[in-house]
Design a protein around this motif. Structure first.
Motif, PDB file in Angstrom:
ATOM      1  N   GLY A 198     -29.655   6.972 -12.161  1.00 41.76           N
ATOM      2  CA  GLY A 198     -29.600   5.780 -11.327  1.00 41.76           C
ATOM      3  C   GLY A 198     -28.224   5.450 -10.784  1.00 41.76           C
ATOM      4  N   ALA A 199     -27.244   6.331 -10.994  1.00 41.17           N
ATOM      5  CA  ALA A 199     -25.872   6.033 -10.566  1.00 41.17           C
ATOM      6  C   ALA A 199     -25.688   6.295  -9.078  1.00 41.17           C
ATOM      7  N   GLU A 200     -24.910   5.436  -8.437  1.00 40.48           N
ATOM      8  CA  GLU A 200     -24.549   5.638  -7.041  1.00 40.48           C
ATOM      9  C   GLU A 200     -23.118   6.133  -6.874  1.00 40.48           C
ATOM     10  N   ALA A 201     -22.282   5.898  -7.898  1.00 42.53           N
ATOM     11  CA  ALA A 201     -20.872   6.271  -7.801  1.00 42.53           C
ATOM     12  C   ALA A 201     -20.352   6.675  -9.172  1.00 42.53           C
ATOM     13  N   LEU A 202     -19.316   7.510  -9.159  1.00 37.96           N
ATOM     14  CA  LEU A 202     -18.740   8.059 -10.389  1.00 37.96           C
ATOM     15  C   LEU A 202     -17.226   8.072 -10.287  1.00 37.96           C
ATOM     16  N   PHE A 203     -16.574   7.551 -11.319  1.00 43.66           N
ATOM     17  CA  PHE A 203     -15.133   7.737 -11.481  1.00 43.66           C
ATOM     18  C   PHE A 203     -14.946   8.883 -12.456  1.00 43.66           C
ATOM     19  N   LEU A 204     -14.270   9.925 -12.007  1.00 37.36           N
ATOM     20  CA  LEU A 204     -14.145  11.139 -12.802  1.00 37.36           C
ATOM     21  C   LEU A 204     -12.710  11.317 -13.275  1.00 37.36           C
ATOM     22  N   LEU A 205     -12.522  11.180 -14.571  1.00 42.07           N
ATOM     23  CA  LEU A 205     -11.232  11.365 -15.224  1.00 42.07           C
ATOM     24  C   LEU A 205     -11.361  12.540 -16.179  1.00 42.07           C
ATOM     25  N   LEU A 206     -10.547  13.554 -15.982  1.00 43.16           N
ATOM     26  CA  LEU A 206     -10.617  14.775 -16.782  1.00 43.16           C
ATOM     27  C   LEU A 206      -9.533  14.757 -17.843  1.00 43.16           C
ATOM     28  N   SER A 207      -9.911  14.981 -19.090  1.00 44.35           N
ATOM     29  CA  SER A 207      -8.929  15.062 -20.172  1.00 44.35           C
ATOM     30  C   SER A 207      -8.109  16.331 -20.036  1.00 44.35           C
ATOM     31  N   GLY A 208      -7.041  16.418 -20.808  1.00 48.75           N
ATOM     32  CA  GLY A 208      -6.118  17.544 -20.701  1.00 48.75           C
ATOM     33  C   GLY A 208      -6.780  18.895 -20.849  1.00 48.75           C
ATOM     34  N   ASP A 209      -7.750  19.022 -21.769  1.00 51.30           N
ATOM     35  CA  ASP A 209      -8.380  20.320 -21.966  1.00 51.30           C
ATOM     36  C   ASP A 209      -9.212  20.734 -20.762  1.00 51.30           C
ATOM     37  N   LEU A 210      -9.681  19.772 -19.964  1.00 54.45           N
ATOM     38  CA  LEU A 210     -10.449  20.109 -18.777  1.00 54.45           C
ATOM     39  C   LEU A 210      -9.565  20.433 -17.580  1.00 54.45           C
ATOM     40  N   HIS A 211      -8.249  20.223 -17.702  1.00 53.70           N
ATOM     41  CA  HIS A 211      -7.325  20.682 -16.670  1.00 53.70           C
ATOM     42  C   HIS A 211      -7.006  22.161 -16.847  1.00 53.70           C
ATOM     43  N   ALA A 212      -7.249  22.710 -18.002  1.00 60.65           N
ATOM     44  CA  ALA A 212      -6.781  24.054 -18.329  1.00 60.65           C
ATOM     45  C   ALA A 212      -7.563  25.113 -17.572  1.00 60.65           C
ATOM     46  N   ALA A 259     -11.606  26.308 -17.911  1.00 57.03           N
ATOM     47  CA  ALA A 259     -12.559  25.216 -17.992  1.00 57.03           C
ATOM     48  C   ALA A 259     -13.357  25.147 -16.681  1.00 57.03           C
ATOM     49  N   ARG A 260     -14.488  24.440 -16.705  1.00 53.44           N
ATOM     50  CA  ARG A 260     -15.346  24.381 -15.519  1.00 53.44           C
ATOM     51  C   ARG A 260     -15.674  22.925 -15.148  1.00 53.44           C
ATOM     52  N   PRO A 261     -14.654  22.127 -14.870  1.00 55.02           N
ATOM     53  CA  PRO A 261     -14.927  20.718 -14.547  1.00 55.02           C
ATOM     54  C   PRO A 261     -15.676  20.533 -13.237  1.00 55.02           C
ATOM     55  N   ALA A 262     -15.630  21.533 -12.337  1.00 53.66           N
ATOM     56  CA  ALA A 262     -16.383  21.407 -11.089  1.00 53.66           C
ATOM     57  C   ALA A 262     -17.880  21.298 -11.344  1.00 53.66           C
ATOM     58  N   ASP A 263     -18.335  21.783 -12.506  1.00 56.95           N
ATOM     59  CA  ASP A 263     -19.754  21.637 -12.849  1.00 56.95           C
ATOM     60  C   ASP A 263     -20.150  20.166 -12.916  1.00 56.95           C
ATOM     61  N   LEU A 264     -19.194  19.295 -13.272  1.00 53.45           N
ATOM     62  CA  LEU A 264     -19.490  17.866 -13.336  1.00 53.45           C
ATOM     63  C   LEU A 264     -19.787  17.309 -11.947  1.00 53.45           C
ATOM     64  N   ILE A 265     -19.116  17.826 -10.935  1.00 50.16           N
ATOM     65  CA  ILE A 265     -19.372  17.383  -9.567  1.00 50.16           C
ATOM     66  C   ILE A 265     -20.749  17.846  -9.115  1.00 50.16           C
ATOM     67  N   ASP A 266     -21.104  19.085  -9.435  1.00 47.89           N
ATOM     68  CA  ASP A 266     -22.440  19.587  -9.108  1.00 47.89           C
ATOM     69  C   ASP A 266     -23.511  18.741  -9.792  1.00 47.89           C
ATOM     70  N   LEU A 267     -23.275  18.393 -11.045  1.00 52.45           N
ATOM     71  CA  LEU A 267     -24.231  17.583 -11.788  1.00 52.45           C
ATOM     72  C   LEU A 267     -24.380  16.204 -11.157  1.00 52.45           C
ATOM     73  N   ALA A 268     -23.252  15.611 -10.753  1.00 52.29           N
ATOM     74  CA  ALA A 268     -23.308  14.301 -10.118  1.00 52.29           C
ATOM     75  C   ALA A 268     -24.126  14.350  -8.830  1.00 52.29           C
ATOM     76  N   ALA A 269     -23.870  15.359  -8.009  1.00 52.79           N
ATOM     77  CA  ALA A 269     -24.617  15.484  -6.757  1.00 52.79           C
ATOM     78  C   ALA A 269     -26.105  15.670  -7.019  1.00 52.79           C
ATOM     79  N   ALA A 270     -26.439  16.499  -8.003  1.00 49.14           N
ATOM     80  CA  ALA A 270     -27.846  16.735  -8.328  1.00 49.14           C
ATOM     81  C   ALA A 270     -28.524  15.493  -8.887  1.00 49.14           C
ATOM     82  N   SER A 271     -27.734  14.581  -9.469  1.00 45.70           N
ATOM     83  CA  SER A 271     -28.281  13.363 -10.068  1.00 45.70           C
ATOM     84  C   SER A 271     -28.424  12.226  -9.065  1.00 45.70           C
ATOM     85  N   GLY A 272     -28.002  12.444  -7.824  1.00 48.40           N
ATOM     86  CA  GLY A 272     -28.145  11.416  -6.798  1.00 48.40           C
ATOM     87  C   GLY A 272     -26.917  10.552  -6.578  1.00 48.40           C
TER      88      GLY A 272
END
Length: 279
Positions: free
Chosen positions: A59-73, A76-89
């Motif tokens: 049911g989310a319309e917007a997302l604030f995405l903050l990546l912890s240090g280990d997800l900067h390395a 890691a595959r933080p772009a998967d979070l963007i794909d998931l957000a788009a797929a979730s609407g």
């Protein structure tokens, strides 16, 4: 509904508060259960496992995405979070990136973050990228030594950068989540003045009303301490900046003031609000 990741941190907490005060429905995400403002839903999730975020995005319309240090390395595959957000609407993502993406584009952690930015730009979602420099709240790393020994230990004591109050970052993020005018914006966020570690120690001493001694660490000592909490490549990239900031990293950006309609808060203001941590 707006989802805030990293909701218990120095940026996420004031952002969550600002959105709740604006009357928006908010889902706060962190790894562990935590107290939230009235009316804010909490979901525990670990962003290293992107699918754990799925319940929060319902049911989310917007997302604030903050990546912890280990997800900067790298790796890691933080772009998967963007794909998931788009797929979730989700329609809009505000990404907390880093000033170094522009000022040190070849740093290993900056390459990884640039890839996340590029994935967001290519996602088809509305987006805004926030690129803060150094955080005033990094001074909390000195709290224990100030309380017990009256000492601040840091490298490069007389080399300064314009650190920003994370509350200002949160308030900029809130504006970007709530206002379509910021779609497609890339905002570099700095404080209003260049300040050195030694000057920060002096500000803490003034707020305490008692002396604080400054002890200068070598780069090696500082790296050993930092890598207890962040990947080696992120520690190296950070030390490169704070040891010899380039002109772009010394620049006072106007972006926070343009978004907020006021100047960003100085370090002294952050110290006054957080002085209890140093007593």
């Amino acid at each position: 509904m707006i989802v805030v990741t990293g909701a218990t941190g120095n940026v996420g907490r004031p952002l969550t508060q600002a959105l709740a005060e604006a009357g928006r429905q908010v889902t706060a995400v962190s790894r562990h259960a935590a107290a939230m403002p009235d009316g804010v839903r909490h979901v525990a999730a670990d962003l290293a496992e992107p699918t754990s975020l799925t319940p929060a995005l319902d049911g989310a319309e917007a997302l604030f995405l903050l990546l912890s240090g280990d997800l900067h390395a790298l790796g890691a595959r933080p772009a998967d979070l963007i794909d998931l957000a788009a797929a979730s609407g989700v329609r809009r993502v505000v990404l907390l990136s880093s000033q170094g993406v522009a000022t040190r584009p070849l740093g290993r952690s900056r390459v990884a973050m640039r890839a996340v930015e590029d994935a967001l730009r290519g996602s088809g979602l509305d987006w805004t990228v926030l690129r803060p420099g150094g955080f005033a709240s990094n001074a909390l790393a000195w709290a224990e030594s100030v309380r017990t020994r009256g000492t601040v230990a840091a490298p490069f004591g007389d080399v300064g950068v314009p650190v920003i109050d994370p509350v200002d970052i949160g308030e900029v993020a809130a504006a970007c989540l709530l206002d379509d005018r910021h779609s497609g914006g890339v905002y570099e966020l700095t404080g209003p003045e260049v300040i050195t570690p030694r000057q920060q120690a002096e500000a803490i001493a003034a707020a305490l009303g008692s002396p604080v001694r400054f002890h200068e660490l070598t780069r090696g000592e500082a790296k050993a301490e930092m890598t207890r909490f962040v990947p080696v490549e992120l520690a190296d990239d950070t030390l490169d900046i704070i040891s010899a900031p380039n002109p772009a990293e010394l620049r006072i950006s106007p972006d926070a003031e343009r978004v907020l309609g006021r100047a960003p808060r100085p370090f002294d203001d952050w110290v006054t609000r957080n002085i209890a941590a140093f007593r």
